[in-house]
Write an enzyme that holds these catalytic residues in place. Structure first.
Site, PDB file in Angstrom:
ATOM      1  N   ASP A  46       0.859  -1.182   0.000  1.00 15.40           N
ATOM      2  CA  ASP A  46       0.000   0.000   0.000  1.00 15.40           C
ATOM      3  C   ASP A  46       0.896   1.233   0.000  1.00 15.40           C
ATOM      4  O   ASP A  46       1.563   1.528   0.995  1.00 15.40           O
ATOM      5  CB  ASP A  46      -0.896  -0.029   1.240  1.00 15.40           C
ATOM      6  N   HIS A  47       0.887   1.970  -1.110  1.00 14.66           N
ATOM      7  CA  HIS A  47       1.807   3.096  -1.256  1.00 14.66           C
ATOM      8  C   HIS A  47       1.428   4.292  -0.384  1.00 14.66           C
ATOM      9  O   HIS A  47       2.180   5.284  -0.333  1.00 14.66           O
ATOM     10  CB  HIS A  47       1.882   3.531  -2.726  1.00 14.66           C
ATOM     11  N   ARG A  48       0.290   4.237   0.293  1.00 12.22           N
ATOM     12  CA  ARG A  48      -0.062   5.326   1.210  1.00 12.22           C
ATOM     13  C   ARG A  48       0.842   5.338   2.432  1.00 12.22           C
ATOM     14  O   ARG A  48       1.139   6.410   2.972  1.00 12.22           O
ATOM     15  CB  ARG A  48      -1.525   5.198   1.647  1.00 12.22           C
ATOM     16  N   VAL A  65       3.617   2.813   2.740  1.00  9.52           N
ATOM     17  CA  VAL A  65       4.898   2.172   2.436  1.00  9.52           C
ATOM     18  C   VAL A  65       5.496   2.853   1.211  1.00  9.52           C
ATOM     19  O   VAL A  65       4.926   2.798   0.116  1.00  9.52           O
ATOM     20  CB  VAL A  65       4.736   0.668   2.175  1.00  9.52           C
TER      21      VAL A  65
END
Length: 451
Positions: free
Chosen positions: A422-424, A426
């Site tokens: 999850d790029h939010r 990580v």
């Protein structure tokens, strides 16, 4: 006295279940806690015990029928003095509403009315309790209270204006975001939640399905099956995850020759003689060790609270293909287990899942997931996050592959890894470091002694 037993909530706030098989028939004498039937929820198969002792009057639903929680499924003739099997100080039986307004179920009672409040923001006084939905002409203080409670009041000219006349429907920010992502106009949604709240299910039910193409002459037969149970839950979860968390996937090819040699040596020892030591156990151990160095992968994005939640223990989910569909049971506190204990836990988890006996509680609360696509001979894939988790690792097939060692071409045992995160919460650096650590441990398992 003729008593009706309603479909209980067997956990996780499920709203319906399918009656798979009946273990009793009309006229049978049953005792308290005797298994009446097997039901299948969106998460698992569960045996349903009888809350009464008496004689079965009538089976109110047929096998294969999906029943809403709270709907009667069987009637039982009991003696006047018969006591309910599940009872708290509310005096309610399973499936009934107690004096305090809560519905009794197999795993306890729901929250007391008004007992659930949001944690006050740091440095401020607790916000007032959210008021009952009021007419559109609401005061400024009422609107403020609703915002502080985690819901957003929708203005008369905006989303929700198409709801019941005079009512101001509410929607949490994640629900409003889901509506935007799916192209759903909240003004056309009828809220079903308590107090006029628009729920996630309300939004998803308004997703416009493309019109079916014109019928053509089919060659051969077709087979149709209703979408329900675990398949229905999996589909909803994957759609929600794909449209909520921005996925990033990274890939890494790993030389696992040393790990496979270590596995062969351990399997020959007395300590591992009765344990099925699979490559997945080594991957699980590597994931737990790598997460200590990069804790962002063992975390959760809490949209409603505006917080990132970090876990000090890893609840490791293992994606398992079963006859009922894909489920993800968890190895509890996996980071505290030795390699042997992990191997034993994985064996027990797999056997339980294939037998269809995994309970809803065993699939709740996961913090990271591993999916082993290699067992199907697949090299790699782009896994979708289990909803609410920060990462998922796909493990590909382990097989002999040409590999360069010290400038020379050799045949080594190689595996492909694919990490989705999850790029939010990580970043690319953190995801790359985590994946590199897992790969390093599988290339040289002796590194574990230095971390």
């Amino acid at each position: 006295m003729l008593r009706e037993f309603a479909m209980p909530d067997v956990g996780e706030g499920l709203t319906e279940a399918e009656v798979v098989t009946w273990n009793v028939a009309a006229g049978d004498v049953v005792t308290v806690n005797q298994v009446l039937c097997e039901i299948e929820t969106a998460k698992a198969a569960v045996e349903l015990p009888s809350p009464y002792a008496g004689t079965v009057g009538k089976l109110l639903v047929e096998p294969g029928q999906v029943v809403a929680v709270g709907s009667p499924i069987i009637s039982i003739e009991t003696a006047e003095a018969a006591a309910p099997a599940v009872e708290e100080d509310t005096g309610a039986k399973i499936g009934e509403v107690g004096k305090d307004g809560r519905v009794a179920n197999l795993v306890g009672y729901g929250a007391r009315p008004g007992a659930v409040t949001r944690r006050p923001r740091r440095g401020t006084t607790p916000p007032p309790a959210p008021p009952t939905p009021a007419p559109v002409q609401q005061s400024h203080s009422a609107a403020t209270s609703r915002r502080e409670s985690g819901f957003t009041a929708i203005s008369p000219g905006g989303a929700g204006a198409g709801a019941a006349a005079g009512a101001v429907p509410l929607a949490k920010p994640p629900v409003r975001k889901l509506a935007r992502d799916l192209g759903v106009d909240l003004r056309s949604v009828t809220p079903s939640g308590p107090g006029g709240v628009i729920t996630r299910d309300d939004v998803q039910s308004h997703v416009v399905t493309p019109a079916a193409p014109a019928a053509v002459a089919a060659v051969g037969g077709v087979r149709r099956e209703p979408i329900r149970g675990i398949r229905k839950h999996t589909a909803a979860a994957m759609v929600s995850s794909a449209f909520t968390a921005p996925h990033v996937t990274e890939f890494l090819a790993v030389d696992v020759t040393a790990t496979m040699a270590l596995r062969d040596r351990l399997r020959a020892t007395r300590e591992y003689a009765e344990v099925k030591l699979t490559p997945l156990a080594f991957v699980a151990k590597a994931v737990c060790l790598a997460a200590r160095r990069t804790p962002e992968l063992n975390a959760r994005w809490d949209e409603a609270a505006g917080e990132i939640v970090y876990f000090d223990r890893m609840q490791l989910g293992i994606a398992a293909a079963t006859p009922r569909g894909l489920i993800v049971p968890n190895v509890r506190d996996a980071d505290t287990l030795t390699l042997r204990e992990l191997a034993a836990a994985l064996g027990e988890l797999t056997a339980t899942a294939r037998a269809g006996r995994t309970s809803p509680a065993d699939m709740a609360g996961g913090t990271f997931t591993i999916t082993n696509v290699g067992v199907f001979g697949v090299d790699t894939g782009t896994p979708i996050l289990n909803p609410g988790e920060a990462g998922i690792l796909a493990v590909g097939a382990i097989k002999p592959t040409p590999w360069v060692v010290d400038g020379e071409l050799a045949v080594r045992t190689v595996c492909q890894l694919a990490l989705s995160f999850d790029h939010r919460l990580v970043d690319g650096e953190q995801g790359s470091r985590f994946l590199a650590d897992v790969g390093a441990l599988l290339t040289d398992p002796g590194l574990a002694l230095t971390w």
